[in-house]
Scaffold this motif. Sequence first.
Motif, PDB file in Angstrom:
ATOM      1  N   THR A 198       0.819  -1.222   0.000  1.00  0.00           N
ATOM      2  CA  THR A 198       0.000   0.000   0.000  1.00  0.00           C
ATOM      3  C   THR A 198       0.847   1.263   0.000  1.00  0.00           C
ATOM      4  O   THR A 198       0.360   2.337  -0.363  1.00  0.00           O
ATOM      5  CB  THR A 198      -0.916   0.032   1.238  1.00  0.00           C
ATOM      6  N   GLY A 199       2.099   1.153   0.420  1.00  0.00           N
ATOM      7  CA  GLY A 199       2.967   2.334   0.518  1.00  0.00           C
ATOM      8  C   GLY A 199       2.747   3.128   1.791  1.00  0.00           C
ATOM      9  O   GLY A 199       3.361   4.179   1.976  1.00  0.00           O
ATOM     10  N   LYS A 200       1.865   2.639   2.689  1.00  0.00           N
ATOM     11  CA  LYS A 200       1.526   3.383   3.906  1.00  0.00           C
ATOM     12  C   LYS A 200       1.665   2.495   5.136  1.00  0.00           C
ATOM     13  O   LYS A 200       1.379   1.297   5.085  1.00  0.00           O
ATOM     14  CB  LYS A 200       0.100   3.918   3.847  1.00  0.00           C
ATOM     15  N   ILE A 201       2.079   3.080   6.217  1.00  0.00           N
ATOM     16  CA  ILE A 201       2.077   2.413   7.516  1.00  0.00           C
ATOM     17  C   ILE A 201       1.017   3.109   8.367  1.00  0.00           C
ATOM     18  O   ILE A 201       1.145   4.293   8.699  1.00  0.00           O
ATOM     19  CB  ILE A 201       3.458   2.500   8.209  1.00  0.00           C
ATOM     20  N   ILE A 202      -0.039   2.383   8.676  1.00  0.00           N
ATOM     21  CA  ILE A 202      -1.151   2.974   9.411  1.00  0.00           C
ATOM     22  C   ILE A 202      -0.830   3.038  10.906  1.00  0.00           C
ATOM     23  O   ILE A 202      -0.486   2.024  11.521  1.00  0.00           O
ATOM     24  CB  ILE A 202      -2.442   2.173   9.176  1.00  0.00           C
ATOM     25  N   LYS A 203      -0.950   4.236  11.450  1.00  0.00           N
ATOM     26  CA  LYS A 203      -0.726   4.419  12.892  1.00  0.00           C
ATOM     27  C   LYS A 203      -1.975   4.065  13.688  1.00  0.00           C
ATOM     28  O   LYS A 203      -1.906   3.414  14.728  1.00  0.00           O
ATOM     29  CB  LYS A 203      -0.327   5.865  13.173  1.00  0.00           C
ATOM     30  N   GLU A 204      -3.120   4.532  13.211  1.00  0.00           N
ATOM     31  CA  GLU A 204      -4.381   4.244  13.870  1.00  0.00           C
ATOM     32  C   GLU A 204      -5.436   3.968  12.806  1.00  0.00           C
ATOM     33  O   GLU A 204      -5.626   4.772  11.886  1.00  0.00           O
ATOM     34  CB  GLU A 204      -4.820   5.414  14.755  1.00  0.00           C
TER      35      GLU A 204
END
Length: 373
Positions: A198-204
């Motif tokens: 996804t290219g993203k690291i979800i924090k919350e």
Amino acid sequence: MANKDYYSILGVDKNASDDEIKSAYRRLAKKYHPDLNKTEEAAAKFKEINEAYQVLGDSQKRASYDQFGSADGNPFGAGGGGGGFDDFFGGSGGFSDIFSDIFSAFGGNGRRTQVKERGQDINTQITLSFEEACFGCEKNITLSKITKCAKCNGTGAKNGKEFSVCPECNGTGRVRYQQNTLFGTTIREAGCPKCNATGKIIKEKCPDCNGKGYEKSNKTIKVKFPAGIDNGQTLRMKGEGNAPVREGINGDLNIKVNVTPHKILVRKGNDLYMDLYLPFTTTLLGGKVDIPTLDGVYQLNIPELTASGTVMRIKNKGVKVLNRDSYGDLLVTIKAEVPKSLDKSVKAKLKDLASSIGDNSYTKYNNYLRKMK
């Protein structure tokens, strides 16, 4: 792979040189590449020619294929599968180099164009009345479809902001692996495992979609069916299908149209047809008859002595041509009908009538009599 004729797929002879195979692949890959040809048939062909070049473009695999009918070293086996097109090729002369050449003319400084993920199409059907199809209409269709989460804008993160760029792939969702082998250095590209491509690291996580970035719900779509649409045709609405699981573009909505038949008129293309049964006396003496059309009742003039089987064409009384300001015609076939029974007095009058008319008045009948002699 073993049962496919890769030489036929690339359109080359079995004795073709490496340069001939590469040239054939470049030509076909450019023709069917998803960036230039967005059809399911092209996508299938593109996959097929890549599979063929994966074998014939590698001297070791080609030798094995020529000898045993299959290629050793399945490229999907060692890499865990799902690595994308660059998993098939590594080093110089591979997929990336070829497409750098092919698409350098389209901008991007020779860099390979990244194919966006596309959501699945939705296929459905609808039934229209004969008149609705001929005149066009609007319908509201309710569908269960996957849509981008409105709360997080498809990011999967709370408020669409609680995420960071993946440090492993730098937000691209793709990573490259380099491996040294006996045959040289191989570079393989695959989806980033850290961010699930996804290219993203979800924090919350977004509470509405639980971090998925999409949700399934019922949506009502207003659909305009154009005048002249026919039974069996499919109306495609771009981008009204399912949203992709990751970032990309929506699929399409394909609506197959079923049209109920008219009680009298029959449609063939943009023309309408009907059989008009008339008393034989009307075909002899002539008269006026009301017939149905799409825009109301039309009074048809029947000339006297109209032969049964005569086709009368009424211009521009057919169906509107799709996306054009023109119409088909209405073709009426005249069929003379005789009465079910005759009483004695009517028979006598008909005999007198036949005698007064005489056989010489019937040209085709007399021609038949002459041929029988």
